[in-house]
Design a protein around this motif. Structure first.
Motif, PDB file in Angstrom:
ATOM      1  N   LEU A  19       0.818  -1.088  -0.027  1.00 46.66           N
ATOM      2  CA  LEU A  19       0.032   0.032   0.047  1.00 46.66           C
ATOM      3  C   LEU A  19       0.890   1.129  -0.064  1.00 46.66           C
ATOM      4  CD1 LEU A  19      -2.859  -0.929   2.559  1.00 46.66           C
ATOM      5  CD2 LEU A  19      -2.429  -1.497   0.255  1.00 46.66           C
ATOM      6  N   VAL A  20       0.614   2.293  -0.820  1.00 43.26           N
ATOM      7  CA  VAL A  20       1.422   3.389  -1.020  1.00 43.26           C
ATOM      8  C   VAL A  20       0.702   4.490  -0.793  1.00 43.26           C
ATOM      9  CG1 VAL A  20       2.967   4.582  -2.807  1.00 43.26           C
ATOM     10  CG2 VAL A  20       2.649   2.239  -3.015  1.00 43.26           C
ATOM     11  N   ASP A  21       1.276   5.347   0.312  1.00 44.33           N
ATOM     12  CA  ASP A  21       0.736   6.948   0.550  1.00 44.33           C
ATOM     13  C   ASP A  21      -0.455   6.702   1.578  1.00 44.33           C
ATOM     14  OD1 ASP A  21       0.512   9.637   0.516  1.00 44.33           O
ATOM     15  OD2 ASP A  21      -1.163   9.430  -0.780  1.00 44.33           O
ATOM     16  N   ARG A  22      -1.520   6.111   1.077  1.00 45.70           N
ATOM     17  CA  ARG A  22      -2.660   6.045   2.026  1.00 45.70           C
ATOM     18  C   ARG A  22      -2.489   4.560   2.601  1.00 45.70           C
ATOM     19  NH1 ARG A  22      -7.501   7.719  -2.064  1.00 45.70           N
ATOM     20  NH2 ARG A  22      -7.204   9.805  -2.339  1.00 45.70           N
ATOM     21  N   VAL A  23      -2.030   4.787   3.980  1.00 51.54           N
ATOM     22  CA  VAL A  23      -1.712   3.740   4.639  1.00 51.54           C
ATOM     23  C   VAL A  23      -3.101   3.096   5.256  1.00 51.54           C
ATOM     24  CG1 VAL A  23       0.803   3.981   5.056  1.00 51.54           C
ATOM     25  CG2 VAL A  23      -1.078   4.998   6.646  1.00 51.54           C
ATOM     26  N   ALA A  24      -3.080   1.803   5.986  1.00 50.89           N
ATOM     27  CA  ALA A  24      -4.291   1.254   6.281  1.00 50.89           C
ATOM     28  C   ALA A  24      -3.955   0.952   7.724  1.00 50.89           C
ATOM     29  CB  ALA A  24      -4.930   0.078   5.345  1.00 50.89           C
ATOM     30  N   ALA A  25      -4.998   0.740   8.756  1.00 45.21           N
ATOM     31  CA  ALA A  25      -4.770   0.478  10.105  1.00 45.21           C
ATOM     32  C   ALA A  25      -4.856  -1.143  10.324  1.00 45.21           C
ATOM     33  CB  ALA A  25      -5.948   0.818  11.141  1.00 45.21           C
ATOM     34  N   ARG A  26      -3.924  -1.581   9.794  1.00 40.29           N
ATOM     35  CA  ARG A  26      -3.713  -3.248   9.804  1.00 40.29           C
ATOM     36  C   ARG A  26      -2.153  -3.611   9.574  1.00 40.29           C
ATOM     37  NH1 ARG A  26      -7.441  -4.958   4.780  1.00 40.29           N
ATOM     38  NH2 ARG A  26      -6.576  -6.856   5.276  1.00 40.29           N
ATOM     39  N   ASN A  27      -1.795  -4.767  10.085  1.00 39.97           N
ATOM     40  CA  ASN A  27      -0.441  -5.288  10.033  1.00 39.97           C
ATOM     41  C   ASN A  27      -0.219  -6.448   9.255  1.00 39.97           C
ATOM     42  OD1 ASN A  27      -1.873  -7.095  11.786  1.00 39.97           O
ATOM     43  ND2 ASN A  27      -0.752  -6.546  13.711  1.00 39.97           N
ATOM     44  N   ASP A  28      -1.171  -6.483   8.384  1.00 37.52           N
ATOM     45  CA  ASP A  28      -1.113  -8.051   7.483  1.00 37.52           C
ATOM     46  C   ASP A  28      -0.501  -7.748   6.024  1.00 37.52           C
ATOM     47  OD1 ASP A  28      -3.533  -6.766   6.808  1.00 37.52           O
ATOM     48  OD2 ASP A  28      -4.368  -8.504   6.919  1.00 37.52           O
ATOM     49  N   VAL A  29      -0.063  -6.426   5.864  1.00 38.63           N
ATOM     50  CA  VAL A  29       0.303  -6.071   4.446  1.00 38.63           C
ATOM     51  C   VAL A  29       1.354  -5.132   4.498  1.00 38.63           C
ATOM     52  CG1 VAL A  29      -1.584  -4.363   4.275  1.00 38.63           C
ATOM     53  CG2 VAL A  29      -0.710  -5.291   2.180  1.00 38.63           C
TER      54      VAL A  29
END
Length: 288
Positions: free
Chosen positions: A100-110
């Motif tokens: 994922l680039v620039d727009r990160v997500a609240a997750r730790n599996d990627v």
């Protein structure tokens, strides 16, 4: 219609990997720079790049990622659209090397790479409080994006560090669009307490803030201090130049390519989240 754009000429030598890039090409002012950086880093590593335009919508994002998978890319660089994370979930579930680039997500599996938001926005707030501003408004971005939520936390942290109380009446959502930001600015300026300074969460919304201030005859820099997040060439050319935090866009692209190549070579390594530090660009829009 979904269209893929291969960047490899027929007479080029065989490539090591094929990387699919899914992003809203016109969604952000820096999309062109990000794509150029990705292409350059991929070419240096002997990789092919296939671009798919998501239109920055969830439905089109799903369609173009399916097309990339059908085109047998080895990995995906994704600038996620605002909304559900079904596409990310699918890529993770299928084991597709994904960053994922620039727009990160609240997750730790990627794997993901973005720009640090919380302490960066807090520093913008502190910059204003050091100039004796106490009624500091905040125009937040699309609330479905983790990036937007992080910047809200940064705003609150900056107030706390300056010994100021958070006032919900000084926060409006600009929906990450110029029109939304213009409406949010109008609401803040018409409200009570009326802010003497504004922190704007992204570059797209700075246009709307500029428009609404101009429409009202408010002079930015002297009558209303404005600071923002993002590096836009126009922001350095207007008068007064806008004080902003510049994202290291080229570094984002290079690091994203490095991460997806690392994932391809070592599929079992733990997912990595990288936050790059933005650069402070001082203009006169903050009144100093």
């Amino acid at each position: 219609m979904t269209a893929l754009s291969p960047e490899l000429r027929l007479w080029d030598p065989p490539v090591t990997y094929r990387i699919g890039v899914a992003m809203g090409v016109t969604a952000n002012p820096y999309s062109g720079e990000l794509l150029r950086s990705i292409r350059a880093a991929a070419a240096q590593a002997g990789c092919d790049v296939t671009l798919a335009d998501t239109g920055d919508t969830v439905s089109e994002e799903a369609a173009v990622v399916r097309a990339l998978r059908a085109d047998l890319v080895d990995g995906v660089l994704l600038v996620p659209s605002a909304g559900a994370e079904a596409v990310i979930n699918g890529l993770v579930r299928m084991g597709v090397p994904t960053v994922l680039v620039d727009r990160v997500a609240a997750r730790n599996d990627v794997d993901q790479v973005g720009t640090e938001n919380v302490h960066a926005v807090a520093s913008l707030v502190r910059h204003l409080t050091e100039r004796r501003h106490r009624k500091i408004g905040f125009i937040s971005g699309d609330e479905s994006l983790e990036t937007s939520r992080e910047r809200v936390r940064g705003y609150r942290l900056g107030l706390e560090q300056a010994g100021l109380r958070f006032n919900r009446e000084l926060v409006e959502c600009g929906l990450s669009t110029s029109g939304g930001a213009a409406r949010a600015t109008a609401k803040l300026l018409d409200g009570w307490p009326s802010p003497t300074a504004l922190v704007v969460a992204d570059e797209s919304m700075l246009v709307g803030v500029q428009y609404e201030a101009h429409r009202r005859g408010i002079r930015i820099g002297s009558e209303l201090a404005v600071v923002g997040y993002g590096d836009m060439e126009w922001a350095r050319r207007v008068s007064p130049a806008v004080t902003t935090l510049a994202q290291p866009v080229a570094d984002l692209g290079r690091r994203a390519v490095q991460m997806v190549l690392s994932r391809m070579s070592d599929p079992d390594r733990p997912p990595e989240s990288v936050s790059l530090t933005p650069r402070f660009l001082h203009g006169a829009s903050c009144g100093c």
